[in-house]
Design a protein around this motif. Structure first.
Motif, PDB file in Angstrom:
ATOM      1  N   GLY A 235      19.336  77.506  58.006  1.00 18.44           N
ATOM      2  CA  GLY A 235      19.410  76.651  59.177  1.00 18.44           C
ATOM      3  C   GLY A 235      20.765  76.735  59.838  1.00 18.44           C
ATOM      4  O   GLY A 235      21.640  77.493  59.419  1.00 18.44           O
ATOM      5  N   THR A 236      20.928  75.980  60.911  1.00 21.83           N
ATOM      6  CA  THR A 236      22.204  75.896  61.609  1.00 21.83           C
ATOM      7  C   THR A 236      22.533  74.430  61.867  1.00 21.83           C
ATOM      8  O   THR A 236      21.628  73.581  61.885  1.00 21.83           O
ATOM      9  N   PHE A 237      23.820  74.145  62.048  1.00 22.97           N
ATOM     10  CA  PHE A 237      24.207  72.786  62.423  1.00 22.97           C
ATOM     11  C   PHE A 237      25.525  72.818  63.183  1.00 22.97           C
ATOM     12  O   PHE A 237      26.271  73.787  63.130  1.00 22.97           O
ATOM     13  N   GLU A 238      25.782  71.737  63.918  1.00 26.28           N
ATOM     14  CA  GLU A 238      27.022  71.581  64.672  1.00 26.28           C
ATOM     15  C   GLU A 238      27.963  70.682  63.879  1.00 26.28           C
ATOM     16  O   GLU A 238      27.671  69.507  63.667  1.00 26.28           O
ATOM     17  N   PRO A 239      29.124  71.199  63.451  1.00 30.63           N
ATOM     18  CA  PRO A 239      30.063  70.350  62.707  1.00 30.63           C
ATOM     19  C   PRO A 239      30.611  69.182  63.514  1.00 30.63           C
ATOM     20  O   PRO A 239      31.010  68.165  62.946  1.00 30.63           O
ATOM     21  N   ALA A 240      30.661  69.320  64.854  1.00 24.71           N
ATOM     22  CA  ALA A 240      31.169  68.253  65.731  1.00 24.71           C
ATOM     23  C   ALA A 240      32.597  67.853  65.366  1.00 24.71           C
ATOM     24  O   ALA A 240      32.932  66.674  65.303  1.00 24.71           O
ATOM     25  N   LEU A 241      33.426  68.871  65.126  1.00 24.88           N
ATOM     26  CA  LEU A 241      34.824  68.656  64.770  1.00 24.88           C
ATOM     27  C   LEU A 241      35.691  69.692  65.481  1.00 24.88           C
ATOM     28  O   LEU A 241      35.223  70.771  65.821  1.00 24.88           O
ATOM     29  N   PRO A 242      36.971  69.369  65.672  1.00 21.86           N
ATOM     30  CA  PRO A 242      37.900  70.413  66.138  1.00 21.86           C
ATOM     31  C   PRO A 242      37.981  71.533  65.105  1.00 21.86           C
ATOM     32  O   PRO A 242      37.595  71.360  63.954  1.00 21.86           O
ATOM     33  N   HIS A 243      38.493  72.690  65.547  1.00 19.82           N
ATOM     34  CA  HIS A 243      38.626  73.824  64.625  1.00 19.82           C
ATOM     35  C   HIS A 243      39.907  74.569  64.988  1.00 19.82           C
ATOM     36  O   HIS A 243      40.050  75.077  66.093  1.00 19.82           O
ATOM     37  N   TYR A 244      40.843  74.647  64.025  1.00 14.78           N
ATOM     38  CA  TYR A 244      42.181  75.143  64.330  1.00 14.78           C
ATOM     39  C   TYR A 244      42.473  76.534  63.760  1.00 14.78           C
ATOM     40  O   TYR A 244      43.505  77.118  64.056  1.00 14.78           O
ATOM     41  N   LEU A 245      41.589  77.075  62.944  1.00 19.59           N
ATOM     42  CA  LEU A 245      41.938  78.266  62.186  1.00 19.59           C
ATOM     43  C   LEU A 245      41.751  79.577  62.941  1.00 19.59           C
ATOM     44  O   LEU A 245      41.879  80.644  62.355  1.00 19.59           O
ATOM     45  N   ALA A 246      41.492  79.512  64.241  1.00 24.16           N
ATOM     46  CA  ALA A 246      41.558  80.732  65.046  1.00 24.16           C
ATOM     47  C   ALA A 246      43.012  81.115  65.298  1.00 24.16           C
ATOM     48  O   ALA A 246      43.313  82.272  65.584  1.00 24.16           O
ATOM     49  N   TYR A 247      43.902  80.147  65.195  1.00 19.51           N
ATOM     50  CA  TYR A 247      45.305  80.374  65.555  1.00 19.51           C
ATOM     51  C   TYR A 247      45.975  81.372  64.622  1.00 19.51           C
ATOM     52  O   TYR A 247      45.861  81.300  63.403  1.00 19.51           O
TER      53      TYR A 247
ATOM     54  N   TRP B  47      45.500  68.919  60.369  1.00 19.28           N
ATOM     55  CA  TRP B  47      44.561  70.039  60.504  1.00 19.28           C
ATOM     56  C   TRP B  47      43.827  70.317  59.203  1.00 19.28           C
ATOM     57  O   TRP B  47      42.629  70.619  59.205  1.00 19.28           O
ATOM     58  N   LEU B  48      44.516  70.213  58.058  1.00 15.60           N
ATOM     59  CA  LEU B  48      43.868  70.511  56.787  1.00 15.60           C
ATOM     60  C   LEU B  48      42.779  69.484  56.478  1.00 15.60           C
ATOM     61  O   LEU B  48      41.704  69.830  55.964  1.00 15.60           O
TER      62      LEU B  48
ATOM     63  N   GLU C 277      53.213  71.891  60.830  1.00 17.85           N
ATOM     64  CA  GLU C 277      52.961  73.313  61.052  1.00 17.85           C
ATOM     65  C   GLU C 277      52.560  73.547  62.507  1.00 17.85           C
ATOM     66  O   GLU C 277      51.524  74.115  62.812  1.00 17.85           O
ATOM     67  N   SER C 278      53.415  73.063  63.411  1.00 16.55           N
ATOM     68  CA  SER C 278      53.145  73.199  64.843  1.00 16.55           C
ATOM     69  C   SER C 278      52.879  74.681  65.197  1.00 16.55           C
ATOM     70  O   SER C 278      53.509  75.569  64.620  1.00 16.55           O
ATOM     71  N   PRO C 279      51.899  74.933  66.100  1.00 14.02           N
ATOM     72  CA  PRO C 279      51.194  74.021  66.998  1.00 14.02           C
ATOM     73  C   PRO C 279      49.942  73.378  66.395  1.00 14.02           C
ATOM     74  O   PRO C 279      49.201  72.711  67.105  1.00 14.02           O
ATOM     75  N   LEU C 280      49.687  73.581  65.108  1.00 16.59           N
ATOM     76  CA  LEU C 280      48.565  72.897  64.478  1.00 16.59           C
ATOM     77  C   LEU C 280      48.892  71.412  64.364  1.00 16.59           C
ATOM     78  O   LEU C 280      50.042  71.044  64.103  1.00 16.59           O
TER      79      LEU C 280
END
Length: 281
Positions: free
Chosen positions: A210-222, A28-29, A21-24
């Motif tokens: 609370g809050t936390f940082e997933p520390a992962l890429p995130h592609y679902l803005a596309y 990505w899933l 599913e380029s450019p993802l």
């Protein structure tokens, strides 16, 4: 229970085929589902629980981790009004389909007469509820039918350039959908303070947050450029295309998940009824 990420990767994620599913990227899933698993580390989930998930979505991104965590004796009732496209395929291939009961319905009116669930979950779904009245009504229903409610959502915060790249592209979605369809969707991320306010308006008492940082890429803005090209208003189309091109150039160089805020709540001792004009929309 123990949140064993390596076990989750081996037993669940490894079964999901890569996707073209380029450019993802092809995985990505897997990455998005792993982020949901990390979010759920903050939820009080135990084996054997009966869990309600509101807004399961087409790809079962939170549903599959939930079904893994509740174990063979637990069940996940997954609710969504319309987004079911890949749901059966993904829950089947991951081997957890038998732990899941899918229900196609509007979460503003849940068909459960009493507290049926140990926990109700809404992960990365607040932004899809279109307006504050609907948000309050849905959270109120979750509080009505469950002992506790766990809500998590991305925050409008960037601590580095890659998080900024995600936010810049994601923040176009609300305007694009409104220009295309005449109503907002994928609303801008709320602050943790706003999430707390919504829960309290719905009659909830926040136990922990609370809050936390997933520390992962995130592609679902596309969102494909073709969506923007379909906007009929010429001036709006031209403006959004320029902004999309600029944001996409940053996004494709690298994008990371922004911080996530989470809330655990239970019903307030007081009985609340929330009916606003917005809820009727």
């Amino acid at each position: 229970m123990s949140f064993d990420e390596e076990t989750f990767k081996r037993e669940v994620l490894s079964k999901i085929p890569l996707r073209d599913e380029s450019p993802l990227p092809p995985n990505w899933l897997h990455v998005e589902m792993l982020e949901r698993f990390r979010v759920l580390e903050f939820a009080p989930i135990k084996e054997g629980m009966n869990v309600l998930e509101v807004g399961c979505g087409a790809h079962a991104l939170t549903t599959v981790p939930l079904a893994h965590l509740v174990g063979e004796t637990g069940r996940v009732v997954a609710v969504d009004k319309s987004r079911w496209r890949f749901f059966e395929e993904i829950t089947s291939v991951t081997g957890v389909k038998h732990r899941i009961i899918p229900l196609k319905l509007d979460a503003r009116e849940l068909p459960f007469p009493f507290k049926t669930f140990d926990l109700a979950v809404l992960v990365h779904g607040v932004r899809s509820l279109k307006n504050e009245g609907t948000m309050v009504r849905v959270i109120s229903e979750m509080l009505r039918v469950s002992e506790r409610v766990f809500i998590a959502e991305s925050l409008p915060v960037a601590n580095n350039e890659r998080q900024e790249a995600h936010l810049e592209l994601y923040n176009l979605r609300e305007e694009i959908f409104e220009a295309l369809f005449g109503e907002k969707d994928d609303l801008h991320y709320p602050t943790l303070e706003k999430l707390t306010e919504l829960v309290e308006k719905a009659g909830g008492n926040v136990i922990e947050s609370g809050t936390f940082e997933p520390a992962l890429p995130h592609y679902l803005a596309y969102l494909p450029r073709e969506y923007v090209e379909g906007i009929k208003d010429k001036d709006k189309r031209t403006e959004l295309l320029k902004r999309w091109d600029r944001a996409y150039e940053k996004w494709k160089r690298g994008t990371k998940h922004p911080p996530v805020g989470w809330i655990l709540a239970e019903s307030s001792p007081l009985d609340h009824n929330f009916h606003t004009a917005e809820e009727e929309n």
